[in-house]
Design a protein around this motif. Sequence first.
Motif, PDB file in Angstrom:
ATOM      1  N   ALA A   3     -12.133   3.169  -5.408  1.00 28.95           N
ATOM      2  CA  ALA A   3     -11.974   4.621  -5.356  1.00 28.95           C
ATOM      3  C   ALA A   3     -12.075   5.112  -3.919  1.00 28.95           C
ATOM      4  CB  ALA A   3     -13.034   5.295  -6.213  1.00 28.95           C
ATOM      5  N   GLY A   4     -11.358   6.191  -3.630  1.00 27.86           N
ATOM      6  CA  GLY A   4     -11.411   6.781  -2.300  1.00 27.86           C
ATOM      7  C   GLY A   4     -10.549   6.089  -1.274  1.00 27.86           C
ATOM      8  N   VAL A   5      -9.804   5.073  -1.691  1.00 22.91           N
ATOM      9  CA  VAL A   5      -8.908   4.333  -0.806  1.00 22.91           C
ATOM     10  C   VAL A   5      -7.490   4.512  -1.330  1.00 22.91           C
ATOM     11  CG1 VAL A   5      -8.275   2.028   0.050  1.00 22.91           C
ATOM     12  CG2 VAL A   5     -10.683   2.668  -0.202  1.00 22.91           C
ATOM     13  N   ILE A   6      -6.500   4.596  -0.444  1.00 27.06           N
ATOM     14  CA  ILE A   6      -5.134   4.809  -0.897  1.00 27.06           C
ATOM     15  C   ILE A   6      -4.623   3.579  -1.642  1.00 27.06           C
ATOM     16  CG2 ILE A   6      -4.697   6.469   0.929  1.00 27.06           C
ATOM     17  CD1 ILE A   6      -3.010   4.429   2.362  1.00 27.06           C
ATOM     18  N   TYR A   7      -3.616   3.807  -2.464  1.00 23.23           N
ATOM     19  CA  TYR A   7      -3.105   2.747  -3.331  1.00 23.23           C
ATOM     20  C   TYR A   7      -2.547   1.568  -2.537  1.00 23.23           C
ATOM     21  CZ  TYR A   7      -3.269   6.658  -6.629  1.00 23.23           C
ATOM     22  OH  TYR A   7      -3.674   7.733  -7.383  1.00 23.23           O
ATOM     23  N   ASP A   8      -1.905   1.873  -1.425  1.00 26.32           N
ATOM     24  CA  ASP A   8      -1.398   0.809  -0.550  1.00 26.32           C
ATOM     25  C   ASP A   8      -1.807   1.117   0.884  1.00 26.32           C
ATOM     26  OD1 ASP A   8      -0.129  -1.117   0.890  1.00 26.32           O
ATOM     27  OD2 ASP A   8       1.863  -0.782   0.048  1.00 26.32           O
ATOM     28  N   PRO A   9      -2.939   0.557   1.318  1.00 25.96           N
ATOM     29  CA  PRO A   9      -3.409   0.832   2.685  1.00 25.96           C
ATOM     30  C   PRO A   9      -2.447   0.355   3.767  1.00 25.96           C
ATOM     31  CG  PRO A   9      -5.192  -0.042   1.324  1.00 25.96           C
ATOM     32  CD  PRO A   9      -3.926  -0.213   0.534  1.00 25.96           C
ATOM     33  N   ALA A  39       1.446   4.720  -3.456  1.00 28.66           N
ATOM     34  CA  ALA A  39       1.716   4.565  -2.026  1.00 28.66           C
ATOM     35  C   ALA A  39       0.525   5.057  -1.222  1.00 28.66           C
ATOM     36  CB  ALA A  39       3.003   5.309  -1.656  1.00 28.66           C
ATOM     37  N   ASP A  40       0.594   6.311  -0.767  1.00 28.03           N
ATOM     38  CA  ASP A  40      -0.463   6.820   0.103  1.00 28.03           C
ATOM     39  C   ASP A  40      -1.363   7.836  -0.584  1.00 28.03           C
ATOM     40  OD1 ASP A  40       1.551   8.683  -0.068  1.00 28.03           O
ATOM     41  OD2 ASP A  40       1.619   9.132   2.072  1.00 28.03           O
ATOM     42  N   GLY A  41      -1.276   7.932  -1.916  1.00 26.28           N
ATOM     43  CA  GLY A  41      -2.254   8.726  -2.649  1.00 26.28           C
ATOM     44  C   GLY A  41      -3.583   7.994  -2.730  1.00 26.28           C
ATOM     45  N   VAL A  42      -4.638   8.730  -3.016  1.00 23.01           N
ATOM     46  CA  VAL A  42      -5.985   8.166  -3.017  1.00 23.01           C
ATOM     47  C   VAL A  42      -6.420   7.861  -4.451  1.00 23.01           C
ATOM     48  CG1 VAL A  42      -8.405   8.589  -2.409  1.00 23.01           C
ATOM     49  CG2 VAL A  42      -6.570   9.404  -0.904  1.00 23.01           C
ATOM     50  N   LYS A  43      -6.938   6.672  -4.662  1.00 22.09           N
ATOM     51  CA  LYS A  43      -7.350   6.253  -5.998  1.00 22.09           C
ATOM     52  C   LYS A  43      -8.631   6.956  -6.411  1.00 22.09           C
ATOM     53  CE  LYS A  43      -7.079   2.099  -8.761  1.00 22.09           C
ATOM     54  NZ  LYS A  43      -6.805   0.641  -8.721  1.00 22.09           N
ATOM     55  N   THR A  44      -8.653   7.403  -7.665  1.00 23.10           N
ATOM     56  CA  THR A  44      -9.811   8.120  -8.185  1.00 23.10           C
ATOM     57  C   THR A  44     -10.748   7.177  -8.929  1.00 23.10           C
ATOM     58  OG1 THR A  44      -8.795   8.636 -10.321  1.00 23.10           O
ATOM     59  CG2 THR A  44      -8.356  10.158  -8.486  1.00 23.10           C
ATOM     60  N   ALA A  45     -11.958   7.646  -9.154  1.00 21.83           N
ATOM     61  CA  ALA A  45     -12.919   6.857  -9.928  1.00 21.83           C
ATOM     62  C   ALA A  45     -12.413   6.631 -11.349  1.00 21.83           C
ATOM     63  CB  ALA A  45     -14.272   7.564  -9.951  1.00 21.83           C
ATOM     64  N   GLU A  46     -11.732   7.625 -11.910  1.00 28.79           N
ATOM     65  CA  GLU A  46     -11.183   7.480 -13.258  1.00 28.79           C
ATOM     66  C   GLU A  46     -10.118   6.390 -13.298  1.00 28.79           C
ATOM     67  OE1 GLU A  46     -13.079  11.341 -12.746  1.00 28.79           O
ATOM     68  OE2 GLU A  46     -11.471  10.333 -11.611  1.00 28.79           O
ATOM     69  N   GLY A  98       3.949  -3.214  -6.715  1.00 25.78           N
ATOM     70  CA  GLY A  98       2.960  -4.263  -6.488  1.00 25.78           C
ATOM     71  C   GLY A  98       1.844  -3.853  -5.552  1.00 25.78           C
ATOM     72  N   SER A  99       1.458  -2.589  -5.578  1.00 25.78           N
ATOM     73  CA  SER A  99       0.486  -2.067  -4.612  1.00 25.78           C
ATOM     74  C   SER A  99      -0.877  -2.750  -4.775  1.00 25.78           C
ATOM     75  CB  SER A  99       0.331  -0.556  -4.790  1.00 25.78           C
ATOM     76  OG  SER A  99       1.586   0.086  -4.693  1.00 25.78           O
ATOM     77  N   PRO A 100      -1.576  -3.020  -3.662  1.00 27.15           N
ATOM     78  CA  PRO A 100      -2.828  -3.781  -3.736  1.00 27.15           C
ATOM     79  C   PRO A 100      -3.977  -3.034  -4.416  1.00 27.15           C
ATOM     80  CG  PRO A 100      -2.376  -3.093  -1.478  1.00 27.15           C
ATOM     81  CD  PRO A 100      -1.150  -2.804  -2.264  1.00 27.15           C
ATOM     82  N   ASN A 101      -4.005  -1.717  -4.321  1.00 29.17           N
ATOM     83  CA  ASN A 101      -5.047  -0.906  -4.978  1.00 29.17           C
ATOM     84  C   ASN A 101      -4.354  -0.068  -6.056  1.00 29.17           C
ATOM     85  OD1 ASN A 101      -7.751  -0.038  -5.259  1.00 29.17           O
ATOM     86  ND2 ASN A 101      -7.392   1.739  -3.958  1.00 29.17           N
ATOM     87  N   TYR A 102      -3.736  -0.773  -6.991  1.00 32.14           N
ATOM     88  CA  TYR A 102      -2.678  -0.206  -7.822  1.00 32.14           C
ATOM     89  C   TYR A 102      -3.156   0.700  -8.953  1.00 32.14           C
ATOM     90  CZ  TYR A 102      -3.759  -3.705 -11.460  1.00 32.14           C
ATOM     91  OH  TYR A 102      -4.377  -4.453 -12.432  1.00 32.14           O
ATOM     92  N   ILE A 103      -2.211   1.529  -9.384  1.00 26.54           N
ATOM     93  CA  ILE A 103      -2.222   2.158 -10.697  1.00 26.54           C
ATOM     94  C   ILE A 103      -0.985   1.659 -11.430  1.00 26.54           C
ATOM     95  CG2 ILE A 103      -3.480   4.243 -10.049  1.00 26.54           C
ATOM     96  CD1 ILE A 103      -0.723   5.663  -9.835  1.00 26.54           C
ATOM     97  N   ILE A 104      -0.995   1.772 -12.745  1.00 27.48           N
ATOM     98  CA  ILE A 104       0.215   1.553 -13.526  1.00 27.48           C
ATOM     99  C   ILE A 104       0.750   2.935 -13.861  1.00 27.48           C
ATOM    100  CG2 ILE A 104       1.183   0.563 -15.636  1.00 27.48           C
ATOM    101  CD1 ILE A 104       0.215  -1.488 -13.516  1.00 27.48           C
ATOM    102  N   GLY A 105       1.687   3.386 -13.039  1.00 26.07           N
ATOM    103  CA  GLY A 105       2.170   4.754 -13.124  1.00 26.07           C
ATOM    104  C   GLY A 105       3.565   4.833 -13.710  1.00 26.07           C
ATOM    105  N   VAL A 106       3.790   5.851 -14.538  1.00 22.50           N
ATOM    106  CA  VAL A 106       5.088   6.119 -15.155  1.00 22.50           C
ATOM    107  C   VAL A 106       5.495   7.538 -14.785  1.00 22.50           C
ATOM    108  CG1 VAL A 106       6.424   6.118 -17.296  1.00 22.50           C
ATOM    109  CG2 VAL A 106       4.412   4.630 -17.095  1.00 22.50           C
ATOM    110  N   TYR A 107       6.740   7.712 -14.358  1.00 18.97           N
ATOM    111  CA  TYR A 107       7.212   9.043 -13.992  1.00 18.97           C
ATOM    112  C   TYR A 107       7.055   9.990 -15.182  1.00 18.97           C
ATOM    113  CZ  TYR A 107       9.793   6.738 -10.106  1.00 18.97           C
ATOM    114  OH  TYR A 107      10.164   6.013  -8.998  1.00 18.97           O
TER     115      TYR A 107
END
Length: 475
Positions: A405-411, A389-396, A317-326
Amino acid sequence: MTSPALAKPGNNGNPNNGKKMAAAVTAEAVMDHLQAFQDIADTHGDRAAGTPGYEASAAYVESTLQAAGYQTERQYFTFERFSVLESSLTVGSDPVDHIVMEYSPSGTVTGALESPAGVEGCAAEDWAGFTAGSVALISRGSCSFAEKSLNAAAAGASAAIVYNNTAGALNGTLGAPDPGYVPTVGITQAAGQELLAMDGATVTVHAVTELEDVETFNVLAETAKGRTDNVVMLGAHLDGVPDGPGINDNGSGSAAILETAVQLAKVNKLNNQVRFAWWGAEEEGLIGSWHYVEDLYYNSPEEIDDIATYLNFDMVGSPNYIIGVYDADESTYEAPVDVPEGSAATEAVFTDYFDSIGQPWVDTQFSGRSDYQGFIEVGIPASGLFTGADGVKTAEQVELFGGTAGVIYDPNYHTPADDIGNVDVEALEIMSKAIAHATITLAQDTSAINGERSAGKSGKAHPQGPLPTEEQPAA
């Protein structure tokens, strides 16, 4: 304690396929569970393993499951808990906000501030010419915090200050105790930039830390229906970090599988048993999930072969989320661990679902850096979902999911601000429904993963035996 959330009116009475189960698991119900965890944190201060807040969280999960008809089990174990009793960081007489890294040793040292020649301090050559006795100022990035502390010690540093490489506090861990560490603290990127301009200034690092043995437990529950020799397993860590509610990390995963369990209990027939686990002490080093796997390995090794696949949910439920699959099929990222056969087919259950509803998704590395680590080490297929979590969101990624973009997924990752207001309800709903879909899909058929099939919904092995499987090749 907050009362267990009741099933919402209008849910399908027998959600026995992916579409029905996804409809039955609602964001509203999952948020009710999260509110219960928030109330518990408000009462007790946090939900860390071995604390009253963790006990209350587990009791809530247990009472909710029992109301749905499950029997629950606690699996106890002990771990070493790290605590910071006191700390300070000063430059001259000016204090600097900081967080002592987990497993940092105690110490009070004063020395001249100095950065290594290679600012990340990950290679021996980065430390060429470093002055013994100085306090090292190191950038986050490229290697673990443990490696930075050990390299600093090897170069003669008396302490290590690691500054973030993105906005936000730096609450790091050294992973495990090691006598080779120096006292190590994390600071913000902004504070790091200020200190870089103060090379040679007198710095004092003070930390008093301790390790103590603490007892805690996992919570386990499983369906009474379905084959016990072809078990589908789901897990999420129930504990949070100290000094915060731990709502996204990982109340979100815990709440999502809890509501899935509640709705699954309404299904009349299951081919495969489904087992749910709420892990303790994940934040202390994946300890609860490893305890579970090791207990099977040493005491009931035949039961390892009975687990068809394991699904892991850590932050959904990250605020600056991606929908990520392992990324089990390694179509985007090469895995740094061995990927068990059947994992790519497990991943495909999620990605096929997202594709079928037109939901964008991205791969996240199959790194083994969560509670599926122990499972894949003994060859159990695995996959899972992650909103970042603490990765940075990309423009893509912004093009796909919105956000910044440029902000981590969960600040607010690993901070006291990881509260119920930190959860993106849209992300939580997308992921919760995907979890629901995958659970009932695999509860009825794992043949794509391991060939095991049943005759109809008999809950028994097919009389003609398993089907051959064809693992999806890596890209």
